[in-house]
Motif scaffolding. Structure first.
Motif, PDB file in Angstrom:
ATOM      1  N   TRP A 172       7.206   1.569   6.993  1.00 12.11           N
ATOM      2  CA  TRP A 172       6.881   2.867   6.394  1.00 12.11           C
ATOM      3  C   TRP A 172       5.787   3.520   7.232  1.00 12.11           C
ATOM      4  O   TRP A 172       4.591   3.390   6.928  1.00 12.11           O
ATOM      5  CB  TRP A 172       6.405   2.697   4.943  1.00 12.11           C
ATOM      6  N   PHE A 174       3.342   6.396   8.914  1.00 11.91           N
ATOM      7  CA  PHE A 174       2.709   7.657   8.500  1.00 11.91           C
ATOM      8  C   PHE A 174       1.733   8.084   9.592  1.00 11.91           C
ATOM      9  O   PHE A 174       1.247   7.256  10.355  1.00 11.91           O
ATOM     10  CB  PHE A 174       1.987   7.510   7.147  1.00 11.91           C
ATOM     11  N   MET A 189       5.228  15.658  15.775  1.00 12.50           N
ATOM     12  CA  MET A 189       5.508  15.456  14.362  1.00 12.50           C
ATOM     13  C   MET A 189       6.801  16.142  13.908  1.00 12.50           C
ATOM     14  O   MET A 189       7.352  15.790  12.865  1.00 12.50           O
ATOM     15  CB  MET A 189       4.322  15.965  13.529  1.00 12.50           C
ATOM     16  N   HIS A 193      10.679  12.877  11.045  1.00  8.83           N
ATOM     17  CA  HIS A 193      11.353  12.453   9.811  1.00  8.83           C
ATOM     18  C   HIS A 193      12.846  12.199  10.021  1.00  8.83           C
ATOM     19  O   HIS A 193      13.456  11.444   9.291  1.00  8.83           O
ATOM     20  CB  HIS A 193      11.130  13.468   8.688  1.00  8.83           C
ATOM     21  N   LYS A 194      13.414  12.841  11.061  1.00  8.76           N
ATOM     22  CA  LYS A 194      14.830  12.578  11.344  1.00  8.76           C
ATOM     23  C   LYS A 194      15.014  11.166  11.883  1.00  8.76           C
ATOM     24  O   LYS A 194      15.942  10.456  11.525  1.00  8.76           O
ATOM     25  CB  LYS A 194      15.354  13.586  12.373  1.00  8.76           C
ATOM     26  N   ARG A 199       9.704   7.278   6.612  1.00 13.14           N
ATOM     27  CA  ARG A 199       8.292   7.592   6.851  1.00 13.14           C
ATOM     28  C   ARG A 199       7.659   8.190   5.587  1.00 13.14           C
ATOM     29  O   ARG A 199       8.328   8.782   4.740  1.00 13.14           O
ATOM     30  CB  ARG A 199       8.176   8.587   8.006  1.00 13.14           C
ATOM     31  N   LEU A 200       6.356   8.004   5.469  1.00 13.56           N
ATOM     32  CA  LEU A 200       5.603   8.599   4.376  1.00 13.56           C
ATOM     33  C   LEU A 200       5.166   9.985   4.824  1.00 13.56           C
ATOM     34  O   LEU A 200       4.784  10.169   5.976  1.00 13.56           O
ATOM     35  CB  LEU A 200       4.402   7.717   4.033  1.00 13.56           C
ATOM     36  N   SER A 201       5.217  10.952   3.919  1.00 13.85           N
ATOM     37  CA  SER A 201       5.055  12.326   4.401  1.00 13.85           C
ATOM     38  C   SER A 201       3.612  12.834   4.367  1.00 13.85           C
ATOM     39  O   SER A 201       3.311  13.864   4.966  1.00 13.85           O
ATOM     40  CB  SER A 201       5.975  13.260   3.626  1.00 13.85           C
ATOM     41  N   ASN A 203       0.072  13.270   5.660  1.00 15.15           N
ATOM     42  CA  ASN A 203      -0.572  13.075   6.960  1.00 15.15           C
ATOM     43  C   ASN A 203      -2.082  12.941   6.778  1.00 15.15           C
ATOM     44  O   ASN A 203      -2.696  13.730   6.058  1.00 15.15           O
ATOM     45  CB  ASN A 203      -0.313  14.276   7.875  1.00 15.15           C
ATOM     46  N   GLU A 239       2.525   8.375  -3.033  1.00 15.52           N
ATOM     47  CA  GLU A 239       3.852   8.260  -2.429  1.00 15.52           C
ATOM     48  C   GLU A 239       4.261   6.779  -2.311  1.00 15.52           C
ATOM     49  O   GLU A 239       5.398   6.411  -2.617  1.00 15.52           O
ATOM     50  CB  GLU A 239       3.784   8.899  -1.038  1.00 15.52           C
TER      51      GLU A 239
END
Ligand code: ADP
Ligand code: MG
Length: 244
Positions: A172, A174, A189, A193-194, A199-201, A203, A239
């Motif tokens: 995971w 971040f 950045m 996410h693709k 990933r944790l969103s 930042n 999260e």
């Protein structure tokens, strides 16, 4: 008892800062939390105002499962947050773990497994016997990534390493030390996410408050609770907790 590791092959990416601030957020949310300092540099131990020493039999007894954990584990200033400290001797853990079953690290905490809801591991950098133990013992690896080419490349290397070893522990990642004014950070950045759907969103921004943790020897909530970094760590924890 769930176990989350702040892990990266790289040093200086915010593992320790994140371990402490996530552990405090979890404890504020009512979880009984143990933070385990696995790094011989003992930064977490220092931040939480403890001496870098493994009492109750030292690191060898700890690995053998013969340590008296009541003596080894310390209180912190925060309610619901205890510390299993590191000392210079923690560097021996790597050799001592060789030849043990892969989940030894988790077993070492068996005597106190009913006392905690969550264990947060603050890991040293590198890919060692200890890292293998961390991969097999943790429920997920929280990987701080600085939005730069090299840092993101080591994340890919880590995933390849896990894949080759058939280790399914989820990663995971971040972002930490984020400076939105820097073009490279923004660009790095954008598509992250693709490539990393898990990933944790939240930042974590580059923030002087985080650097000040060493001066205050305290987590952000104790001396800078309203700063952007403190808020980001709370969001990050929320999260994570939704995934547990
Ligand atoms: N979000 C941040 N903003 C500014 N400085 C940070 C931030 N996170 C970490 N640092 C600083 O960067 C250095 C490395 O952070 P640390 O958490 O010790 O990394 P690691 O445990 O991965 O080696 C420390 O001096 C720390 O104070
Ligand atoms: Mg560290």
């Amino acid at each position: 008892m769930q176990m989350l590791a702040l892990y990266s092959i790289k040093g200086g990416v915010g593992k320790t800062a994140s371990a402490i601030n996530l552990a405090t957020q979890a404890s504020l949310a009512g979880q009984r939390v143990l933070i385990w300092d696995l790094d011989p540099q003992a930064a977490t131990t220092f931040y939480l105002r403890n001496k870098p020493k493994i009492r109750g039999g030292g690191v060898e007894k700890l690995v053998k499962g013969k340590a008296t954990l009541e003596k080894t584990i310390r209180d912190t200033d925060m309610a619901n947050l205890d510390l299993l400290p590191a000392g210079l001797e923690s560097r021996e853990m790597d050799t001592l773990l060789e030849g043990h079953k892969a989940s030894r690290l988790r077993r070492m905490l068996k005597p106190v497994s009913d006392d905690y809801d969550l264990v947060i591991l603050d890991c040293p950098p590198g890919l060692t016997t200890l890292s293998e133990q961390i991969f097999s013992s943790a429920d997920a690896l929280l990987v701080p990534v600085v939005p730069t080419t090299l840092s993101m490349r080591t994340l890919t290397q880590l995933q390849q390493y896990l894949d080759e070893g058939h280790i399914n522990t989820p990663l995971w990642p971040f972002f930490t030390l984020v400076d939105r004014r820097r073009r490279l950070h923004q660009d790095s950045m954008t598509d992250f996410h693709k490539q990393w759907p898990a990933r944790l969103s939240a930042n974590i921004p580059y923030a002087s408050a985080v650097e000040q943790m060493g001066v205050h020897q305290a987590p952000l909530v104790q001396f800078a609770p309203r700063t952007a970094a403190a808020v980001a760590y709370r969001q990050l924890w929320e999260e994570i907790s939704r995934r547990l």
